[in-house]
Design an enzyme around this catalytic site. Structure first.
Site, PDB file in Angstrom:
ATOM      1  N   ASN A  72      -5.292  -7.481  -4.293  1.00  0.00           N
ATOM      2  CA  ASN A  72      -5.807  -6.009  -4.332  1.00  0.00           C
ATOM      3  C   ASN A  72      -4.592  -5.224  -5.030  1.00  0.00           C
ATOM      4  O   ASN A  72      -3.626  -5.441  -5.069  1.00  0.00           O
ATOM      5  CB  ASN A  72      -6.178  -5.362  -2.843  1.00  0.00           C
ATOM      6  N   ASP A  83       0.977  -1.160  -0.106  1.00  0.00           N
ATOM      7  CA  ASP A  83      -0.045  -0.013   0.075  1.00  0.00           C
ATOM      8  C   ASP A  83       0.810   1.219   0.048  1.00  0.00           C
ATOM      9  O   ASP A  83       0.787   2.020   0.725  1.00  0.00           O
ATOM     10  CB  ASP A  83      -0.926   0.017   0.971  1.00  0.00           C
ATOM     11  N   GLU A  86     -11.459  -0.139  -3.134  1.00  0.00           N
ATOM     12  CA  GLU A  86     -10.948   0.401  -2.321  1.00  0.00           C
ATOM     13  C   GLU A  86      -9.941   1.255  -2.742  1.00  0.00           C
ATOM     14  O   GLU A  86      -9.757   1.606  -3.948  1.00  0.00           O
ATOM     15  CB  GLU A  86      -9.996  -0.694  -1.484  1.00  0.00           C
TER      16      GLU A  86
END
Length: 490
Positions: A297, A39, A230
């Site tokens: 993700n 991230d 997201e």
């Protein structure tokens, strides 16, 4: 100057098995090898890019097999920085959440975002992160690497915050510092129910207070974020604002064709205002599975550095190279193409980006400044870093055949004659300094003596005097010693 027998040093390295590289010497992705980091979020400050990353920490079962990453044990944030986008200085692991972290009220620290602002004549740094899927924390510091503290001793945004209770995943912050000095925070994600997959309605935007640790108003929905999953992102390019996000995995082939993007892809929206309304603009980065064969993700941050735009994101190429799969992510950087003053497209690569400036080998270089490494670890150094997790670091965990390297060191036309190595030791060994590979032309052999863990600054004459631009490799034998800094002397 220390005197030693060159032949003795050479013999120590004869037949040495070099620790395997998890990326080729010519590859720049992932940016960090010594541990995982997911991230990623980029902060540009005083000619350096700082990357803040979720501290993925592999968990293994009794057989030594990696367990699937559940994110539940993550309460740290990794931070590295670079002035050339290839050699990265390890600033450690910010103890962000839980009883050992700054935000003791929170359980986890996911998906950091960072900003700085001059307040009362001094630059202050702000680190926002998610307490799992239930709120946003903020930490502050006087330096981009900390030490960070919690100024409000509680969440900045929680489910008690107006318009936030219904957000499925109250996480993944992004922060915009606008040209007029105002700041905005973007959060949210998740799909409330299958029938809402095409328009989940779970993205929020709020103006931050002047102090950056309060809200100036209530968070408001960002409308029409198609197939939101997201990963909020925000950038101002020219006079337009680009909100970006990862699309969800409920898209059918028909929906992908209709919308012009795929599931798990990074999508941008555009607006004339930081708070919207936003309209669909363009996809910019496909899921890492497209480029590397392993998906999951897709989390990103777009940033500008030295007149070029880049995108940083995570992939699973490091865990694949290490031979286990558990969903542990590492950070990449690639070029973001800009067309008509707007984000266009990027491609995930192992090669990564070009070095934007050369490293100066005559400066004192922290040993934890690396472009590549194998078989080593890094650890906090000094009382402050040990307490807070970030700050000064040293190379440790050294064993026979382990190594570190830097890329693109410019010796120029000078004539260096010595190398200085600062270390501390509880054991003995040696360091071989070579050009362009661990087995390349040897510049020096440096003996390591037991210093009772006191700092030793040793000087060794060069066997070969380099010129021009080279990669530099430091290969190790022995154990129980830590490298602090190095520099060449001319």
């Amino acid at each position: 100057m220390q005197v030693f027998e060159t032949q003795t040093m050479e013999e120590m390295f004869e037949g040495l098995k070099i620790s395997p590289a998890y990326k080729k010497y010519s590859e720049h992705n992932p940016v960090m090898i010594q541990r995982y980091g997911a991230d990623p979020y980029a902060l540009v400050y005083e000619g350096r890019v700082y990357l803040y990353m979720t501290g993925d920490d592999p968990v293994f079962d009794e057989k030594g097999d990696a367990k699937e990453n559940t994110y539940s044990n993550i309460n740290t944030i990794n931070v590295v920085s670079s002035e050339d986008l290839v050699n990265w200085t390890d600033h450690g692991t910010i103890y962000a959440a839980s009883v050992t972290g700054a935000a003791k009220w929170g359980a986890n620290s996911w998906a950091p975002a960072a900003a700085y602002k001059n307040i009362d004549g001094k630059d202050k740094f702000f680190l926002y992160f998610a307490n799992n899927g239930n709120g946003i924390a903020v930490l502050t510091a006087d330096s981009p690497v900390g030490p960070f503290t919690d100024p409000i001793n509680g969440p900045l945004i929680s489910r008690e915050t107006p318009n936030c209770a219904e957000v499925t995943w109250l996480f993944d912050p992004a922060v915009l510092m606008d040209d007029d000095g105002n700041a905005y925070l973007y959060v949210g994600g998740g799909v409330p129910s299958p029938e809402k997959a095409s328009n989940p309605g779970t993205a929020r935007v709020v103006k931050l207070g002047e102090d950056m640790i309060s809200l100036d108003g209530d968070p408001l929905p960002i409308e029409n974020v198609a197939y939101l999953f997201e990963d909020s992102g925000i950038n101002k390019i020219g006079d337009k604002y680009y909100y970006s996000y990862c699309s969800n995995f409920s898209m059918t082939p028909e929906a992908e064709k209709e919308r012009g993007f795929e599931q798990g892809e990074i999508i941008t929206l555009v607006s004339d205002s930081p708070m919207g309304p936003f309209e669909h603009f363009s996809p910019v980065l496909k899921n890492p599975e497209v480029f590397f064969g392993l998906g999951g993700n897709n989390h990103h941050c777009m940033f500008e550095f030295k007149d070029q735009w880049y995108i940083t994101y995570h992939s699973r190429i490091l865990e694949k190279e290490k031979g286990y799969l558990g969903g542990y992510r590492s950070t990449n950087i690639d070029v973001l193409e800009i067309k008509d003053n707007a984000p266009a497209v990027s491609k995930g690569t192992k090669t990564g980006v070009k070095q934007v400036s050369y490293l100066n080998p005559y400066d004192e270089v922290s040993a934890v400044t690396m472009s590549n490494s194998s078989g080593i670890d890094t650890v906090q150094y000094g009382e402050e870093a040990i307490k807070c997790g970030s700050g000064d670091m040293v190379v440790t965990g050294i064993s026979d055949g382990s190594w570190i390297s830097v890329t693109g060191a410019d010796f120029g036309n000078s004539d260096p004659f010595e190398i200085s190595l600062k270390y501390k030791s509880r054991g003995t060994g040696a360091v071989r300094v070579s050009l362009d590979s661990p087995e390349g032309d040897v510049l020096a052999y440096i003996p390591i003596e037991d210093t009772d863990n006191e700092i030793e600054d040793t000087f060794v004459a060069l066997e070969k005097r380099p010129g021009g631009v080279h990669d530099i490799f430091f290969t190790f034998v022995g154990k129980d010693y830590d490298l602090i800094t190095w520099r060449f002397i001319k």
